[in-house]
Write an enzyme that holds these catalytic residues in place. Structure first.
Site: not given
Ligand code: GRF
Length: 214
Positions: A14, A66, A94, A108, A110, A148, A151
């Site tokens: 990503n 932490r 987090l 983020n 997901h 907080e 998802d």
């Molecule tokens: C992806 O599937 C993303 O949606 C999830 O973790 C994975 C990360 O993949 N949160 P990469 O490290 O970007 O290849």
């Protein structure tokens, strides 16, 4: 210019999608100023360095508590001049104080259509295993603001991906990345950079560009 800090834990595909979109001129007015991994050997760090992007590992294991870890993360991100934090496969939960310090400035990606297959314990292959187990015919990916909860923040963009009869979690994970994640993450960042995302009654409203398709 919208400066990004990208937080990673693994392969960094990503992150690569963001780098490539910037390189191809498809993502404009955006710069990655820092990549931070919680894992020493994460390949994402190599991807960043190859493109001349500052990349560091900050491991929670190096801190006694932490909150010390998150204080260091906060300081590093603030020093980098980042305006937006992108969680791109970042597997550390987090702290509330970290989320509050960057309220409305963390997104983020997901790998499902939230609110399906999300929340505590739904990460990596597990998400796709559960989608296949339930027998859904459509899954996808979601980019959302981070609050907080796990998802639970306002959804910015989603893209659907069809499931096929002989899918395995690994095959499905790859298709969701190719057909959804790598497309909507740069698009969501562009929309934020352009000022086309606003929050209304706890929901994100995104103005799409004329003729733009997800
Ligand atoms: C992806 O599937 C993303 O949606 C999830 O973790 C994975 C990360 O993949 N949160 P990469 O490290 O970007 O290849």
């Amino acid at each position: 210019m919208l400066n990004l800090a990208v937080l990673v834990s693994g392969g960094g595909t990503n992150l690569q999608a963001i780098i490539d979109a910037i390189g191809a001129g498809k993502l404009t007015g955006v710069k990655i100023v820092k990549v931070i991994s919680n894992k020493e050997g994460a390949y994402a760090l190599e991807r960043a360095k190859k493109h001349g992007i500052e990349a560091v590992c900050i491991s929670p294991k190096s801190f006694a508590a932490r909150d010390e870890y998150f204080r260091e993360m906060e300081d590093t991100i603030k020093d980098s001049g980042a305006d937006l934090i992108v969680l791109a496969g970042f597997l550390v939960v987090l702290s509330d104080s970290f989320v509050r310090a960057f309220e409305g400035r963390i997104i983020n990606i997901h790998p499902s259509l939230i609110p399906s297959f999300c929340g505590d314990g739904f990460y990596g292959l597990k998400v796709h295993e559960e989608a296949l187990k339930r027998g859904v015919k459509v899954t996808g990916a979601t980019v959302h603001f981070v609050d907080e909860g796990t998802d639970t923040g306002p959804i910015i963009l989603q893209k659907a991906v069809y499931i096929e009869n002989d899918d395995t979690p690994e095959i499905l994970q790859k298709r969701v990345m190719e057909q959804a994640e790598w497309i909507i993450l740069p698009k969501a960042i562009q929309a934020i950079a352009d000022g086309r995302v606003r929050l209304e009654n706890g929901r994100a409203v995104v103005e799409m560009c004329k003729g733009e398709k997800i």
